[in-house]
Design a protein around this motif. Structure first.
Motif, short mmCIF file in Angstrom:
data_model
loop_
_atom_site.label_atom_id
_atom_site.label_comp_id
_atom_site.label_asym_id
_atom_site.label_seq_id
_atom_site.Cartn_x
_atom_site.Cartn_y
_atom_site.Cartn_z
N ASP A 194 -19.10 5.06 -0.96
CA ASP A 194 -19.17 4.48 -2.30
C ASP A 194 -17.84 3.89 -2.76
N TRP A 195 -16.75 4.50 -2.37
CA TRP A 195 -15.44 4.03 -2.79
C TRP A 195 -15.17 2.62 -2.28
N GLU A 196 -15.74 2.28 -1.11
CA GLU A 196 -15.48 0.97 -0.50
C GLU A 196 -15.93 -0.17 -1.41
N THR A 197 -17.10 -0.05 -2.00
CA THR A 197 -17.61 -1.09 -2.89
C THR A 197 -16.70 -1.29 -4.09
N ALA A 198 -16.30 -0.19 -4.71
CA ALA A 198 -15.41 -0.27 -5.87
C ALA A 198 -14.06 -0.87 -5.49
N PHE A 199 -13.53 -0.45 -4.36
CA PHE A 199 -12.24 -0.95 -3.88
C PHE A 199 -12.34 -2.45 -3.58
N ASP A 200 -13.37 -2.85 -2.84
CA ASP A 200 -13.55 -4.26 -2.49
C ASP A 200 -13.64 -5.14 -3.74
N THR A 201 -14.37 -4.67 -4.74
CA THR A 201 -14.52 -5.43 -5.99
C THR A 201 -13.17 -5.65 -6.66
N LEU A 202 -12.35 -4.60 -6.72
CA LEU A 202 -11.05 -4.72 -7.36
C LEU A 202 -10.10 -5.63 -6.57
N VAL A 203 -10.12 -5.53 -5.25
CA VAL A 203 -9.25 -6.38 -4.43
C VAL A 203 -9.67 -7.85 -4.60
N ARG A 204 -10.97 -8.11 -4.58
CA ARG A 204 -11.43 -9.49 -4.79
C ARG A 204 -11.00 -10.02 -6.15
N LYS A 205 -11.03 -9.15 -7.15
CA LYS A 205 -10.59 -9.53 -8.49
C LYS A 205 -9.11 -9.91 -8.49
N ALA A 206 -8.34 -9.21 -7.68
CA ALA A 206 -6.89 -9.47 -7.59
C ALA A 206 -6.59 -10.77 -6.85
N GLN A 207 -7.50 -11.15 -5.95
CA GLN A 207 -7.27 -12.37 -5.16
C GLN A 207 -7.51 -13.57 -6.03
N LEU A 253 0.86 -1.18 0.00
CA LEU A 253 0.00 0.00 0.00
C LEU A 253 0.90 1.23 0.00
N VAL A 254 0.73 2.07 -1.02
CA VAL A 254 1.53 3.29 -1.14
C VAL A 254 0.59 4.47 -0.97
N GLU A 255 0.59 5.05 0.21
CA GLU A 255 -0.36 6.13 0.56
C GLU A 255 0.27 7.02 1.62
N ASP A 256 0.25 8.33 1.38
CA ASP A 256 0.88 9.27 2.32
C ASP A 256 -0.08 9.91 3.31
N GLU A 257 -1.38 9.85 3.08
CA GLU A 257 -2.33 10.45 4.01
C GLU A 257 -2.77 9.41 5.04
N GLU A 258 -2.53 9.72 6.30
CA GLU A 258 -2.76 8.74 7.36
C GLU A 258 -4.20 8.22 7.42
N HIS A 259 -5.18 9.13 7.36
CA HIS A 259 -6.58 8.68 7.46
C HIS A 259 -6.96 7.78 6.28
N LYS A 260 -6.47 8.10 5.11
CA LYS A 260 -6.77 7.29 3.92
C LYS A 260 -6.07 5.94 4.02
N ALA A 261 -4.82 5.94 4.46
CA ALA A 261 -4.09 4.68 4.64
C ALA A 261 -4.81 3.80 5.67
N ASN A 262 -5.31 4.41 6.74
CA ASN A 262 -6.04 3.65 7.76
C ASN A 262 -7.32 3.05 7.19
N ASP A 263 -8.06 3.82 6.39
CA ASP A 263 -9.28 3.32 5.76
C ASP A 263 -8.98 2.15 4.82
N LEU A 264 -7.96 2.31 4.00
CA LEU A 264 -7.60 1.25 3.05
C LEU A 264 -7.11 0.00 3.77
N THR A 265 -6.33 0.20 4.81
CA THR A 265 -5.83 -0.94 5.60
C THR A 265 -7.00 -1.70 6.23
N ALA A 266 -7.94 -0.97 6.80
CA ALA A 266 -9.12 -1.61 7.41
C ALA A 266 -9.89 -2.43 6.37
N ARG A 267 -10.06 -1.87 5.18
CA ARG A 267 -10.76 -2.60 4.10
C ARG A 267 -10.00 -3.87 3.74
#
Length: 152
Positions: A139-152, A5-19
């Motif tokens: 809304d971003w969560e659904t799109a993100f989850d779909t892409l991560v599942r595709k990668a798995q 995960l390459v992210e410089d904003e702490e709150h965004k990195a935390n959200d992405l990590t949680a997902r």
């Protein structure tokens, strides 16, 4: 699956990590960096199944997190990461997560809806898609989850 995960904003990195954790990525399989320099050092090793990258990144990581000395934000910092993969001859699966509706590729504005196709072709990577992140909207969560599942 090893994830960078390459992210410089702490709150965004935390959200992405949680997902990612909710999607079954183990803590020991997730590496997080916050600047272009550290991302390039990691991606050229070629040990990641999935790279999640922001487009606007500082040159160097925050002093407190990785001890390198800061740096100026680059609007196309994420492009530098893709460029490093290409130059190293490493191919990876990529998900772009950004707060902007378009990105700049070689001086040309590209809509996020076209970003995966354009970046995959230009940098010879498997860019699954681009997610428009907004902490105010889930809304971003659904799109993100779909892409991560595709990668798995």
């Amino acid at each position: 699956m090893k994830v960078l995960l390459v992210e410089d904003e702490e709150h965004k990195a935390n959200d992405l990590t949680a997902r990612l954790y909710k999607l079954g990525i183990a803590k020991h399989d997730l590496t997080t960096v916050s600047g272009v320099r550290h991302a390039v050092l990691h991606v050229t090793e070629g040990h990641f199944s999935l790279i999640i990258v922001d487009m606007a990144l500082p040159t160097f990581s925050d002093i407190s997190s990785e001890g390198s000395g800061g740096g100026d934000a680059q609007a196309v910092g994420g492009i530098e990461v893709l460029r490093a993969l290409f130059a190293a001859g490493v191919s990876s699966t990529i998900i772009i997560v950004t707060q902007y509706p378009d990105i700049i590729v070689s001086g040309t504005r590209v809509r996020l809806t076209s970003a995966a196709r354009v970046l995959s072709k230009k940098y010879k990577q498997n860019v699954l898609g681009a997610v428009l992140y907004s902490y105010k909207s889930p809304d971003w969560e659904t799109a993100f989850d779909t892409l991560v599942r595709k990668a798995q």
